[in-house]
Design a protein around this motif. Structure first.
Motif, mmCIF file in Angstrom:
data_model
loop_
_atom_site.group_PDB
_atom_site.id
_atom_site.type_symbol
_atom_site.label_atom_id
_atom_site.label_comp_id
_atom_site.label_asym_id
_atom_site.label_seq_id
_atom_site.Cartn_x
_atom_site.Cartn_y
_atom_site.Cartn_z
ATOM 1 N N TYR A 111 4.184 -12.014 -2.381
ATOM 2 C CA TYR A 111 3.639 -10.537 -3.038
ATOM 3 C C TYR A 111 2.633 -10.844 -4.047
ATOM 4 O O TYR A 111 1.385 -10.367 -4.216
ATOM 5 C CB TYR A 111 4.747 -9.708 -3.312
ATOM 6 N N ILE A 119 4.337 -8.459 5.582
ATOM 7 C CA ILE A 119 4.562 -7.267 4.871
ATOM 8 C C ILE A 119 4.253 -7.524 3.345
ATOM 9 O O ILE A 119 3.653 -6.527 2.840
ATOM 10 C CB ILE A 119 5.949 -6.907 5.057
ATOM 11 N N GLU A 120 4.571 -8.820 2.946
ATOM 12 C CA GLU A 120 4.255 -8.992 1.539
ATOM 13 C C GLU A 120 2.768 -8.954 1.248
ATOM 14 O O GLU A 120 2.384 -8.167 0.174
ATOM 15 C CB GLU A 120 5.020 -10.274 0.974
ATOM 16 N N LEU A 140 1.507 -5.133 1.356
ATOM 17 C CA LEU A 140 1.813 -4.289 0.133
ATOM 18 C C LEU A 140 0.826 -4.646 -1.012
ATOM 19 O O LEU A 140 0.543 -3.780 -1.514
ATOM 20 C CB LEU A 140 3.372 -4.416 0.063
ATOM 21 N N ALA A 182 6.150 -1.735 6.514
ATOM 22 C CA ALA A 182 5.827 -1.881 5.086
ATOM 23 C C ALA A 182 6.048 -0.334 4.497
ATOM 24 O O ALA A 182 5.398 0.332 4.953
ATOM 25 C CB ALA A 182 4.459 -2.356 4.969
#
Length: 899
Positions: free
Chosen positions: A636, A804-805, A808, A695
Motif C-alpha cells: 500500500y 486491492i492495496e 487504494l 476495495a
C-alpha cells in the motif's frame, strides 16, 4: 373482504344512453349511497333463465368496462345490497341478456367515466345504442365485440400515467418518494379482482412505461363480526355446496330464522322483518367453493437461464444493443448488483421477512433491502429486482407487482392480498384468527405453523361443475397475452386450504409463490416445544422455494452465521499516528482512550492496552502499534505518492461501514479501509454490497468553500477510473464514469461507485468521500481482474491482475492530484476536459421527464457545468439537471427528476 377497494373510473365508459346492456337512465331505487361492482361473464348463459334481473331494478348504473369480463359499477342502497347479496349466494344470478354474474363487491369510486364523445368513439357508441334499440336484429356476439372495442379506445385515450422512479443521482435509489409523476399506461382488460387488468405498452418514443393501479387501500378498521352461512343446492341430481359465504359487517347483525322473499324485478325487496335486522353497512359479500389439487410442483428453469422481458422498445440490459456513444462490445455478465426487495405494511413482518431471506440467500450476490410503500408504488425498482417479497397488503403497488411477474420477474407473497390480484378467482376468505395448522411440503411432513388470518379459497372455474378440473383450474388466462400455470404445492391437512401456490407465466417465465402460512415469522413467537423443529422446516422451505423454484442463489440456513467483526489497525507514519491519537482522544487518568464518532465508539489501543470489549457493530478497537495480517501495508505505502490523502488510515477486515469512522472531524486526508463492510450504504440510503475482494475506502477532505466544491463527487469517480487506467498498458480497459458518480465497465456493468457527504462550518467544508470498486470479487456483477483477464484473452496481452492495496494507494494519489487541479486557476476547465475523456455521455440523445407529468423533453447531452449539473440541449434551449436530484438510466436514455 376489507379493505374496500377504490376504483378509478376515468377510463371506464359512462352508462348513460342505455350502455352497455340497454338499461334505463331511471331507476326505482332511491337514496343511492352504496357503490357495487358487478362482474359478468361475456358469454350469455346457454339456457334462458326465467329469473333475469335487470340493472335498473338494482340501482343506477354508473360506468362499465369490457374485456374478458364485463364490469359494471352501480349505485344502490343498503337495503338492495342485502337483497342482492342473498340473491347471489342463493343460486345463479343472471342479469340482462342472460349474463351470469360471477362477482359482486362493494367498492369506492373516484373520477368520472368517459362519455365517449370523441370522434374516434362516437360511431362506436352510436352502433352500440342502435343495437340495443333493435332487439329483432340484436346479436350478442356483435354487441360484445363493440363493447370491447369501445372500452379499448377509451383505455388508449385516457392515457393514465403511473409513478416514475425514485431518483437520488443514481438509478439504484429506492428511497421514499414525496410526490408522483406520470407515465402512460394501456388498460387492456377487466380483472375479476381489481376491475381491470393492466398491461403496459411502450410509448412510441421508446419511453420507459410503468404500470399503474387503480386500487387504493382504504383505511384499515377492525373486523368486529363475521357471519358465515352455508347454502346447499341441487343441480342435475348432484349436490353443489357453497361453503362459508362470508358477509362482513362493521358493527352487528342479528339473524333470525324466517324465510327471505325477493322480488328484484319490481325494484324493491320484500324482506320478512323476522329474517334480518341489519343496523350497519355491509362492507363486502363474496362466495367461494373449496378446491384441492393433487398435482405436484412444476420444475422451473433457474433464474439465470430464463427468458428476459419481451419489450420492443425497452429491452433489458442484457438485450440492449450498444448505443452509438459506446466504445466497447458486450461486456461480461450481470449489469448491476441484484436487489431483493422486501415490502410489508407491518414493520414487524417486514423485519422478519428481511431477516429470514438473509438467512437463505447468498448475500454476497444480493442486497436484501426494505422499501417503503411510496417507493414500491413509485416503481423505480422495475427491471432491477431479482426478487420482490411482500408480506401483507400490497395496496396500490399490486398492479406494479403483477406487471413485474408478467415481465418475467420473481414474486414471493406471504399472507398477502397479492394472491387475488394475480389469481382473481382466489377472491374470498374465511377469517381464522391465530390458527395453527399442519401442512406437508416436500420432505417436511405435518409442519405446524401459523396460518394467515384470512383463509383464501379458489372459486370454481364454472358455475356448475362435476369434475376435479372444473373445481381446480390449472390455468389462468385473465391477464391479456399471458397464461398462468397454477400449481398447489401444499395444502393444510384439516380443511385442505392451499398453503403454498405457484403461478408461472408461460409467456415470459415469471414465477410467483404465494404462501398462506406465515413463513416470515419464527414459530418460537407462537409455538411451544415444537417451535425449534418448525423453524428449521420454515427456513428449509424458504431455501427450497428461493433456490429450486425461484432460481436464486441460496446458501444452507444451517451455515448462516452472524457477522464476526474484527479489530482495527491504525496505519501510517508512527509519529503522526501518535500525534493524532493524542489530539483526538487524550488519555484521562490512565483510562482507555475511547472516542465517540457518531454512534460508533473507537478505542485507540496503545502498546499493552487491551480492548475493553470485543469488536462489534458499534464498537471498534483500533491497535496503533500492530499491523494487519490480511492487508499488505508495504504494498500500500509503496504505491502511495500523495502528501496527505490516505496517509493515515484505519483498517479492519470486517467493520460495519468505513463512512462511520470518518463521520466526525478527524484530519485532512485521514481515512478508513475495510476488507468487508457489514452495513455499507450507498447514495440515498441504499444498501451497498461490500464483499471480500472489493476495495472499500472512505477519506476525509478538508478545504475552504469554493466554486469547485460540488465537483468533488465527480472528482472521486474520476480518481477511481484513473487509478486503473492511468497505469502503463492499462489505458485501453473500457472502464468509465456514468454521471455523476458510478464506475462502469462499458455501458452495462456497474463495478463501483462513490458517495460524498459534506459538513460546513463557516467557510470550511469537511467532505467525506466513500468509494467502493470491485477488484477481485466475481460477484455480484464482475470485477477489475475479470476485465483484465478478458482483455488479455482478447488482445494477447499479459496485464497483471490488480491488488486491492495497489488500487487504494493509486486512488488516494489520483484523488489528491485531481483536487489540487480543481483548486488551481482555470482548474475547473482542465478538470472537465479530463472528466470527459472517461465519461459515457457526450452527444448522447436522452429524454428528460419533468415533475408536471408532461411528455418527455428530447435533448442531447452537452456536458456538465462548473457545479456538476448535467447540461442538455433541447428544442427549448439549454437545460440543467442536478446530480443529486435526478437519475440517469442509460439503458433507456432517460433522465427523470427525483420525486
Amino acid at each position: 373482504m376489507k379493505p374496500t377497494q377504490c376504483i378509478e373510473i376515468s377510463d371506464w365508459v359512462t352508462c348513460s344512453g342505455g350502455m352497455p346492456l340497454g338499461s334505463s337512465d331511471q331507476s326505482p331505487v332511491t337514496d343511492l349511497d352504496v357503490d357495487i361492482l358487478f362482474e359478468c361473464e361475456m358469454d350469455p348463459h346457454e339456457d334462458s333463465s326465467p329469473n333475469v334481473t335487470t340493472l335498473e331494478s338494482m340501482g343506477q348504473p354508473i360506468a362499465w368496462k369490457a374485456g374478458s369480463h364485463l364490469a359494471i359499477v352501480l349505485k344502490t342502497n343498503i337495503e338492495h345490497l342485502s337483497v342482492i347479496g342473498f340473491q347471489f349466494v342463493g343460486g345463479e344470478f343472471v342479469i340482462d341478456h342472460n349474463l351470469p354474474v360471477v362477482r359482486i363487491q362493494t367498492v369506492q369510486i373516484c373520477g368520472d367515466p368517459n362519455k365517449a364523445v370523441d370522434a374516434s368513439m362516437r360511431s362506436l357508441r352510436t352502433d352500440i345504442q342502435n343495437n340495443l334499440k333493435n332487439p329483432l336484429e340484436f346479436q350478442w356476439s356483435v354487441h360484445a365485440a363493440l363493447l370491447r372495442k369501445l372500452s379499448k379506445v377509451v383505455d388508449i385515450k385516457s392515457e393514465v400515467r403511473s409513478t416514475t422512479a425514485q431518483m437520488n443521482g443514481s438509478y439504484d435509489s429506492l428511497q421514499e418518494t414525496t410526490s408522483l409523476s406520470r407515465r402512460s399506461v394501456t388498460l387492456a382488460d377487466v380483472s375479476v379482482n381489481t376491475g381491470r387488468s393492466l398491461s403496459a405498452e411502450d410509448d412510441t418514443d421508446g419511453d420507459i412505461v410503468e404500470k399503474s393501479s387503480d386500487i387504493i387501500q382504504s383505511e384499515e378498521k377492525p373486523i368486529e363480526q363475521i357471519e358465515t352461512i352455508r347454502v346447499d343446492t341441487k343441480t342435475d341430481d348432484k349436490d353443489v355446496v357453497l361453503e362459508n359465504v362470508t358477509v362482513e359487517i362493521q358493527h352487528n347483525i342479528t339473524p333470525k330464522k324466517s324465510s327471505l322473499k325477493l322480488d328484484l324485478k319490481k325494484g324493491t325487496s320484500q324482506l320478512s322483518t323476522s329474517l334480518l335486522n341489519i343496523s350497519s353497512q355491509i362492507k363486502s359479500v363474496t362466495t367461494h367453493k373449496r378446491i384441492v389439487s393433487t398435482t405436484g410442483p412444476r420444475k422451473v428453469i433457474p433464474l439465470e437461464s430464463t427468458s428476459k422481458v419481451k419489450d420492443e422498445h425497452k429491452p433489458s440490459s442484457s438485450q440492449q444493443s450498444t448505443p452509438k456513444s459506446a466504445k466497447t462490445s458486450r461486456p461480461l455478465v450481470n449489469t448491476k448488483s441484484p436487489n431483493v426487495l422486501v415490502y410489508s405494511d407491518s414493520l414487524v413482518a417486514r423485519d422478519n421477512l428481511e431477516a429470514s431471506l438473509k438467512k437463505v440467500l447468498d448475500c454476497d450476490r444480493y442486497t436484501v433491502q426494505s422499501v417503503s410503500r411510496a417507493a414500491l408504488e413509485a416503481g423505480a425498482w422495475r427491471g432491477r429486482a431479482a426478487l420482490v417479497a411482500v408480506a401483507g397488503c400490497a395496496g396500490r403497488g399490486a398492479a406494479l407487482l403483477l406487471a413485474h411477474l408478467l415481465d418475467g420477474g420473481r414474486l414471493l407473497a406471504l399472507c398477502s392480498d397479492l394472491l387475488h390480484s394475480v389469481l382473481p378467482y382466489y377472491k374470498t376468505a374465511e377469517v381464522r384468527e391465530n390458527e395453527i395448522v399442519q401442512f406437508t411440503y416436500d420432505k417436511w411432513k405435518s409442519v405446524k405453523m401459523k396460518h394467515h388470518i384470512f383463509c383464501y379459497q379458489a372459486s370454481p372455474a364454472k358455475k356448475q361443475f362435476s369434475t376435479e378440473s372444473d373445481r381446480q383450474p390449472s390455468k389462468y388466462t385473465g391477464h391479456p397475452g399471458h397464461e398462468l400455470d397454477i400449481q398447489v404445492l401444499a395444502s393444510e391437512e384439516t380443511w385442505r386450504t392451499p398453503s403454498l401456490l405457484q403461478a408461472t407465466d408461460l409467456t415470459n417465465s415469471g414465477i410467483a409463490i404465494f404462501s398462506q402460512i406465515h413463513l416470515e415469522a419464527d414459530p418460537s413467537d407462537y409455538l411451544g416445544d415444537e417451535a425449534a423443529e418448525s423453524n428449521v422446516a420454515r427456513l428449509g422451505i424458504l431455501h427450497k422455494i428461493c433456490g429450486e423454484i425461484l432460481g436464486l442463489h441460496v446458501r444452507d440456513p444451517a451455515e448462516f452465521k452472524q457477522v464476526e467483526y474484527t479489530r482495527g489497525f491504525f496505519l501510517g507514519n508512527h509519529v503522526h499516528k501518535l500525534s493524532q491519537v493524542e489530539r483526538w482522544c487524550p488519555a484521562v487518568d490512565g483510562g482507555a482512550r475511547v472516542q465517540q464518532l457518531g454512534d460508533l465508539e473507537v478505542q485507540w489501543c496503545l502498546r499493552g492496552e487491551a480492548p475493553r470489549e470485543p469488536p462489534s457493530e458499534n464498537f471498534l478497537p483500533v491497535h496503533v502499534y500492530e499491523c494487519p495480517e490480511n492487508f499488505s501495508t508495504v504494498e500500500y505505502f509503496d504505491n502511495l505518492s500523495s502528501r496527505c490523502v490516505g496517509r493515515l488510515v484505519v483498517y479492519a477486515e470486517v467493520m460495519s461501514s468505513t463512512m462511520r469512522v470518518t463521520s466526525q472531524p478527524l484530519a485532512h486526508g485521514a481515512g478508513a479501509v475495510a476488507g468487508r463492510q457489514a452495513a455499507a450504504r450507498g447514495r440515498g440510503g441504499n444498501t451497498w454490497l461490500s464483499p471480500l475482494g472489493q476495495a472499500s475506502i472512505s477519506v476525509q477532505i478538508w478545504h475552504k468553500m469554493s466554486p469547485s466544491t460540488p465537483l468533488v463527487q465527480h472528482a472521486a469517480a474520476l480518481a477511481a477510473v484513473q487509478a486503473i487506467r492511468c497505469q502503463p498498458n492499462y489505458e485501453n480497459l473500457d472502464i468509465r464514469i456514468k454521471w455523476p458518480n458510478d464506475i462502469y465497465y462499458g455501458r452495462d456493468v456497474k463495478i463501483g461507485g462513490t458517495i460524498t457527504t459534506a459538513n460546513c462550518m463557516g467557510d470550511d467544508v469537511i467532505l467525506n468521500i466513500g468509494t467502493g470498486v470491485n477488484i477481485s470479487n466475481k460477484v455480484p456483477t464482475t470485477c477489475v481482474n475479470d476485465i483484465i483477464e478478458e482483455y488479455n484473452e482478447a488482445h494477447g496481452a499479459a496485464l497483471a491482475p490488480m491488488s486491492i492495496e495497489k488500487f487504494l494507494a493509486r486512488y488516494c494519489t489520483q484523488l489528491e492530484r485531481t483536487l489540487d487541479q480543481l483548486a488551481a486557476d482555470a482548474g475547473i476547465e482542465a478538470f472537465l476536459r479530463l472528466y470527459y475523456e472517461y465519461w459515457l455521455h457526450t452527444g448522447e440523445e436522452i429524454r428528460v421527464h419533468t415533475d408536471d407529468g408532461s411528455s418527455p423533453v428530447v435533448g442531447t447531452v452537452i456536458g456538465v457545468d462548473e457545479a456538476g449539473w448535467l447540461l442538455v440541449n433541447t428544442a427549448a434551449g439549454e437545460t440543467k439537471l442536478a446530480p443529486d436530484g435526478n437519475t440517469f438510466d442509460m439503458m433507456s436514455g432517460l433522465i427523470a427528476p427525483r420525486l
